[in-house]
Design a protein around this motif. Structure first.
Motif, PDB file in Angstrom:
ATOM      1  N   UNK A  64      12.618  -6.800   2.238  1.00  0.00           N
ATOM      2  CA  UNK A  64      11.184  -6.506   2.374  1.00  0.00           C
ATOM      3  C   UNK A  64      10.963  -5.253   3.227  1.00  0.00           C
ATOM      4  N   UNK A  65      11.756  -5.162   4.320  1.00  0.00           N
ATOM      5  CA  UNK A  65      11.615  -3.979   5.177  1.00  0.00           C
ATOM      6  C   UNK A  65      11.973  -2.709   4.403  1.00  0.00           C
ATOM      7  N   UNK A  66      13.087  -2.780   3.634  1.00  0.00           N
ATOM      8  CA  UNK A  66      13.486  -1.615   2.842  1.00  0.00           C
ATOM      9  C   UNK A  66      12.434  -1.300   1.777  1.00  0.00           C
ATOM     10  N   UNK A  67      11.879  -2.383   1.201  1.00  0.00           N
ATOM     11  CA  UNK A  67      10.844  -2.201   0.183  1.00  0.00           C
ATOM     12  C   UNK A  67       9.615  -1.529   0.791  1.00  0.00           C
ATOM     13  N   UNK A  68       9.216  -1.990   1.988  1.00  0.00           N
ATOM     14  CA  UNK A  68       8.042  -1.410   2.628  1.00  0.00           C
ATOM     15  C   UNK A  68       8.289   0.053   2.987  1.00  0.00           C
ATOM     16  N   UNK A  69       9.508   0.352   3.471  1.00  0.00           N
ATOM     17  CA  UNK A  69       9.822   1.746   3.779  1.00  0.00           C
ATOM     18  C   UNK A  69       9.780   2.606   2.504  1.00  0.00           C
ATOM     19  N   UNK A  70      10.300   2.020   1.398  1.00  0.00           N
ATOM     20  CA  UNK A  70      10.298   2.744   0.135  1.00  0.00           C
ATOM     21  C   UNK A  70       8.870   2.984  -0.352  1.00  0.00           C
ATOM     22  N   UNK A  71       8.034   1.949  -0.291  1.00  0.00           N
ATOM     23  CA  UNK A  71       6.641   2.095  -0.733  1.00  0.00           C
ATOM     24  C   UNK A  71       5.898   3.055   0.188  1.00  0.00           C
ATOM     25  N   UNK A  72       6.169   2.949   1.491  1.00  0.00           N
ATOM     26  CA  UNK A  72       5.538   3.863   2.436  1.00  0.00           C
ATOM     27  C   UNK A  72       5.907   5.311   2.111  1.00  0.00           C
ATOM     28  N   UNK A  73       7.199   5.532   1.813  1.00  0.00           N
ATOM     29  CA  UNK A  73       7.633   6.880   1.450  1.00  0.00           C
ATOM     30  C   UNK A  73       6.989   7.315   0.145  1.00  0.00           C
ATOM     31  N   UNK A  74       6.846   6.359  -0.783  1.00  0.00           N
ATOM     32  CA  UNK A  74       6.210   6.667  -2.062  1.00  0.00           C
ATOM     33  C   UNK A  74       4.753   7.097  -1.853  1.00  0.00           C
ATOM     34  N   UNK A  75       4.047   6.380  -0.981  1.00  0.00           N
ATOM     35  CA  UNK A  75       2.654   6.731  -0.681  1.00  0.00           C
ATOM     36  C   UNK A  75       2.597   8.127  -0.067  1.00  0.00           C
ATOM     37  N   UNK A  76       3.505   8.385   0.886  1.00  0.00           N
ATOM     38  CA  UNK A  76       3.517   9.700   1.530  1.00  0.00           C
ATOM     39  C   UNK A  76       3.857  10.790   0.523  1.00  0.00           C
ATOM     40  N   UNK A  77       4.757  10.473  -0.398  1.00  0.00           N
ATOM     41  CA  UNK A  77       5.102  11.455  -1.433  1.00  0.00           C
ATOM     42  C   UNK A  77       3.896  11.765  -2.320  1.00  0.00           C
ATOM     43  N   UNK A  78       3.144  10.715  -2.700  1.00  0.00           N
ATOM     44  CA  UNK A  78       1.942  10.931  -3.511  1.00  0.00           C
ATOM     45  C   UNK A  78       0.917  11.743  -2.737  1.00  0.00           C
ATOM     46  N   UNK A  79       0.761  11.410  -1.431  1.00  0.00           N
ATOM     47  CA  UNK A  79      -0.184  12.163  -0.604  1.00  0.00           C
ATOM     48  C   UNK A  79       0.255  13.619  -0.482  1.00  0.00           C
ATOM     49  N   UNK A  80       1.552  13.810  -0.278  1.00  0.00           N
ATOM     50  CA  UNK A  80       2.080  15.172  -0.176  1.00  0.00           C
ATOM     51  C   UNK A  80       1.883  15.917  -1.493  1.00  0.00           C
ATOM     52  N   UNK A  81       2.115  15.210  -2.627  1.00  0.00           N
ATOM     53  CA  UNK A  81       1.911  15.826  -3.938  1.00  0.00           C
ATOM     54  C   UNK A  81       0.445  16.202  -4.124  1.00  0.00           C
ATOM     55  N   UNK A  82      -0.448  15.301  -3.717  1.00  0.00           N
ATOM     56  CA  UNK A  82      -1.884  15.573  -3.844  1.00  0.00           C
ATOM     57  C   UNK A  82      -2.252  16.819  -3.045  1.00  0.00           C
ATOM     58  N   UNK A  83      -1.762  16.891  -1.803  1.00  0.00           N
ATOM     59  CA  UNK A  83      -2.074  18.048  -0.968  1.00  0.00           C
ATOM     60  C   UNK A  83      -1.400  19.310  -1.510  1.00  0.00           C
ATOM     61  N   UNK A  84      -0.191  19.142  -2.047  1.00  0.00           N
ATOM     62  CA  UNK A  84       0.505  20.294  -2.625  1.00  0.00           C
ATOM     63  C   UNK A  84      -0.244  20.827  -3.837  1.00  0.00           C
ATOM     64  N   UNK A  86      -5.107   3.955  -3.229  1.00  0.00           N
ATOM     65  CA  UNK A  86      -4.301   2.741  -3.400  1.00  0.00           C
ATOM     66  C   UNK A  86      -3.267   2.969  -4.498  1.00  0.00           C
ATOM     67  N   UNK A  87      -2.000   2.677  -4.161  1.00  0.00           N
ATOM     68  CA  UNK A  87      -0.917   2.752  -5.134  1.00  0.00           C
ATOM     69  C   UNK A  87      -0.372   1.349  -5.359  1.00  0.00           C
ATOM     70  N   UNK A  88      -0.244   0.951  -6.578  1.00  0.00           N
ATOM     71  CA  UNK A  88       0.289  -0.370  -6.923  1.00  0.00           C
ATOM     72  C   UNK A  88       1.558  -0.184  -7.755  1.00  0.00           C
ATOM     73  N   UNK A  89       2.673  -0.760  -7.222  1.00  0.00           N
ATOM     74  CA  UNK A  89       3.965  -0.600  -7.901  1.00  0.00           C
ATOM     75  C   UNK A  89       4.630  -1.965  -8.027  1.00  0.00           C
ATOM     76  N   UNK A  90       5.480  -2.145  -9.010  1.00  0.00           N
ATOM     77  CA  UNK A  90       6.188  -3.430  -9.153  1.00  0.00           C
ATOM     78  C   UNK A  90       7.240  -3.602  -8.055  1.00  0.00           C
TER      79      UNK A  90
END
Length: 629
Positions: free
Chosen positions: A49-69, A274-278
């Protein structure tokens, strides 16, 4: 004789042992599986779960970074429009040629922008196009956009020539990307004459495109909605409290969501992304845990069967054999020194050897015990005779009542009760030519040596008194030297605490180290004298002259002194509580109007009441002297 018989039939005993072994093994196996399952669930799944949360957190940051980029890339695509001599000239003179050649709606479509607006430094709108109109005046701007541009003075300000500003504005229909660039020459030189403001709708099609690009489901929540749901309000509060401004929330076993803010041109939170992933990794982890539990169960069952077979062959059957042999030895009361035999070199064989050695040793020990019993009987008879003689000598040298009565101006009463057959306490009252010596002491330990040492002290004091040694310091020093020499000859570690009261000419001279001296004035007023600086332990050092001090006490009619040993103050009740100095002084003060004998009896009775059924651990000695009125 050894009694090895079993309370139940041997077969029943062995069956009980097998049942216990089976029960312990089953409980251990179930507990092990349970612990491993809980550990895997709480540790493995937690790590997943911790690894999953870190992965999702990174995914959110990546989307935010992509949006800003994408925002920045959108802005940088249009830098050539703001840093262009033609635009620089247009913002100055608003020439129609620039509009005709460059600002058609087809141009906006090619640039993929929804609005292009030229604004002078004075705030004057020079030209605008977009929102479905060929030319866009200030009045044609959407009210929300017009309000934002008027309020956001900083949005049209640039700290340096290379700056650009971008952000999100919430228009009534859709969020709006907006970029502000300084209008410069083609060489990127100033001064800045105005701003080129470019906008782009963030319509649903944009988020659909971003979903495909990021492989996730995206939902946008506007935070300017006056009827914001309680769920979104809670989400905003939790997201604002998050240190990273990213919030992860598992929704179901299959889906997890990540949230972050998108800021407007004021730097305030405008949207929640909001990002929803499996939950692929989590579901794989659960499957792994289930396989792990199955493997543990199968392994445990195999281990259980193997262990039971091994226990039966190498432990239980051999224990059965050993028990039968021991039982046979116990039943044969005439010949129980036969040996037991167990094959092998393990602990059972060692136990059989130890039993055989013990049986051999028992036979030898019985003979020795008989001999020792005979010897102890003889020794006890001899020691009993010695102790009886010593006790008689001890009692014989205690002051007799008739001796105390000869001291006519003092009322004196003494009491001593040893804790064992011969005690180590000492007290005496000696009179010679009108001079009276009161002594009290406590020899370390009990028994014959302590009793003999007490007799030596009594004899030495009487001798020094008879020889008219009047100086107490000299008195104690000579007594110590004589006693020290005898202790060395006896090769013993016994010593003595000793206090002497020497009455000469109506004054009591107090010297020596012992318990406190209790001085009682007429009416029961108590004074306590600490003797720690008045002497030194007798028999410990050869020369104690430098340690001997003296206190003088003058008694008036009705005054008196009480001497005692620690057997009184340290007497324990069944709860382990000491009798104590305060209680002793209280009893003495309350009974001081009585005779010395009655005071002594009252104290001893109170001590016995405190001790109750508890054993007496130390000698009890008490001396009461009272000047007659």
């Amino acid at each position: 004789m050894i009694h090895c018989g079993l309370p139940l039939p041997l077969q029943h005993y062995i069956m009980k042992l097998r049942q216990k072994t089976l029960l312990i093994t089953i409980v251990t196996l179930i507990s092990l599986v349970g612990v491993l399952y809980l550990a895997s669930s709480n540790i493995l799944l937690k790590n997943i779960r911790d690894a999953e949360e870190r992965e999702i957190e990174q995914h959110v940051m990546n989307v935010l970074t992509l949006f800003q980029s994408l925002q920045r890339r959108f802005s940088e695509r249009l830098v050539d429009w703001s840093a262009w001599d033609a635009t620089y000239q247009f913002i100055a003179d608003k020439n129609q040629e620039y509009i005709d050649e460059n600002l058609s709606l087809d141009t906006l479509k090619g640039l993929k922008v929804d609005m292009m607006l030229f604004v002078r430094n004075t705030g004057e709108y020079v030209f605008g196009t977009g929102f479905g109109k060929t030319e866009l005046s200030e009045d044609a701007l959407p009210l929300a956009l017009r309000a934002e541009l008027r309020e956001s003075n900083q949005f049209l300000q640039y700290p340096n020539l290379s700056n650009l500003n971008f952000g999100v504005i919430l228009l009534p229909d859709h969020p709006f990307w907006i970029v502000s660039l300084p209008i410069l020459t083609t060489d990127h030189e100033g001064p800045i004459l105005g701003s080129l403001v470019i906008g782009h709708y963030l319509a649903p099609s944009y988020w659909t495109w971003l979903e495909k690009l990021t492989n996730s489901s995206i939902t946008i929540y506007r935070l300017d909605d006056p009827q914001l749901s309680s769920e979104v309000e809670t989400l905003r509060a939790n997201l604002a409290a998050s240190p990273k401004k990213v919030l992860i929330q598992p929704v179901t076993e299959e889906v997890i969501r990540g949230y972050t803010f998108l800021d407007d041109i004021h730097g305030q939170h405008a949207l929640i992304l909001q990002l929803e992933v499996p939950r692929v990794a989590y579901q794989q982890g659960q499957t792994s845990v289930h396989y792990l539990v199955i493997m543990i169960l199968v392994s445990g069952l195999v281990f259980f069967i193997v262990m039971l077979v091994a226990l039966e062959k190498w432990v239980l059957l051999r224990l059965d054999s050993l028990s039968n042999q021991v039982k046979k030895i116990g039943l044969d009361k005439e010949n129980f020194f036969m040996h037991v035999t167990i094959d092998g070199r393990d602990e059972f064989a060692q136990l059989a050897k130890a039993l055989n050695d013990m049986l051999n040793a028992l036979q030898m020990a019985q003979v020795e015990i008989k001999m020792l019993n005979e010897h102890l009987k003889e020794e006890n008879i001899r020691m009993s005779a010695e102790l009886s003689v010593t006790r008689r000598l001890q009692q014989m040298v205690l002051p007799k009542p008739e001796e105390l009565l000869k001291i006519t101006d003092l009322d004196i009463s003494g009491f001593m009760e040893p804790a064992s057959e011969v005690g180590g306490d000492y007290y005496d009252v000696l009179e010679h030519n009108g001079r009276v010596i009161f002594g009290i002491g406590d020899v370390t330990g009990h028994g014959l040596e302590s009793g003999v040492l007490m007799l030596m002290v009594q004899m030495a004091i009487r001798t020094l008194l008879t020889c008219n040694v009047t100086n107490l310091k000299t008195f104690l020093d000579v007594l110590n030297r004589a006693l020290y020499a005898n202790i060395q000859r006896m090769n013993t570690d016994k010593t003595l605490s000793l206090l002497l009261l020497d009455r000469q000419g109506g004054v009591l001279h107090v010297s020596g180290q012992h318990e406190e001296v209790i001085i009682v004035r007429q009416g029961g007023v108590i004074e306590r004298v600490d003797t720690i600086d008045l002497g030194f332990t007798i028999g410990l050092e050869e020369n104690i002259a430098d340690f001997v001090g003296q206190v003088n006490v003058k008694l008036q009619p009705g005054d008196g002194i009480v001497l005692y040993t620690d057997g009184i103050t340290e007497a324990e009740n069944p709860k382990g509580e000491f009798y104590g100095m305060e209680r002793l002084c209280h009893v003495i003060s309350q009974t001081w109007s009585r005779s010395a004998s009655q005071i002594q009896q009252a104290v001893i009775a109170d001590v016995r009441s405190h001790i109750s059924t508890q054993k007496i651990f130390d000698d009890i000695t008490l001396v009461v002297l009272k000047k007659k009125v």
